[in-house]
Design an enzyme around this catalytic site. Structure first.
Site: not given
Length: 252
Positions: A2-3
């Site tokens: 994830h970012c």
């Protein structure tokens, strides 16, 4: 993977992993920001809580651990926080998580449960050391039934000696100093003297004067109709867990 918002960076790195031998790669839609919003909303849903209360030294945490070993849905908030919930709470424990990480850990723990079934927790203040219980969840803890286990003070004192006497004596002394104003300077000085003499039973009995008074104050703020007192004579934790579970299940 994830970012922050689930955009190009996480997608590119997930693709890189997939192209280099990783067979089970996924991304979080909306990224970490979406996860955090979901986690915080999660605490507002209704839970069926069995909250275990009792004066310091009653073995509430140990009862929860016994319930967990039996496969009962139970959350040990102090374990998640790396803190025992008092001035002595952080001694010889790993560093605490951040508030945000604690919330994430609590979300992951609760998310494993069937929230339609009871979840057992220990009665706590809204903070454990430097972390805070999410307010929507904390309000439910305080609004629902409290099962108060009443164990004689001498039995509780002996249990606390077993729990704390092997800990770092300098840290114990610092903890006594932290509560010296609320304990009373004369009693705090007396407790420090007992600690130097390794008279742990009298250290505990002196400090319990403050902690029992503090818990009584919190108990007085609850609706008496939501407090069920259960008298127990020992700190045989797993026996107490079984008895408590039987009493509560029969009353529901």
């Amino acid at each position: 993977v994830h970012c922050w918002r689930g955009g190009m960076r996480s997608a590119a790195f997930a693709r890189h992993l997939s192209e280099n031998g990783f067979t089970d790669v996924s991304t979080i839609t909306g990224g970490y920001k979406a996860f955090r919003n979901h986690a915080l909303r999660f605490f507002s849903q209704p839970f069926r809580l069995h909250t275990i209360g009792g004066f310091t030294g009653s073995g509430k945490t140990e009862i929860l651990k016994c319930l967990q070993k039996k496969g009962v849905q139970a959350i040990d908030l102090e374990d998640l926080a790396n803190h025992r919930g008092s001035a002595f709470g952080a001694i010889d424990l790993p560093p605490q998580p951040t508030v945000e990480q604690f919330e994430n850990n609590l979300f992951h723990a609760l998310n494993q449960f069937d929230t339609g079934q009871p979840v057992w927790v220990e009665d706590e203040s809204n903070y454990l050391g430097s972390v805070f219980i999410p307010m929507p969840f904390f309000r439910q803890m305080k609004a629902q039934q409290l099962y108060f286990i009443n164990i004689p003070k001498p039995v509780r004192a002996r249990h606390l000696v077993d729990t704390y006497s092997h800990l770092n004596p300098e840290a114990l002394s610092e903890a006594i100093q932290k509560i010296s104003k609320r304990l009373g300077y004369d009693k705090a000085k007396q407790a420090q003297h007992y600690l130097l003499e390794k008279d742990y039973l009298n250290v505990v009995n002196t400090c319990l004067t403050y902690y029992d008074k503090l818990y009584n104050k919190g108990l007085s703020m609850r609706n008496p109709r939501h407090v069920v007192e259960i008298n127990l004579s020992t700190t045989h934790h797993c026996n107490n867990a079984a008895l408590l579970q039987k009493l509560i299940d029969s009353s529901v």
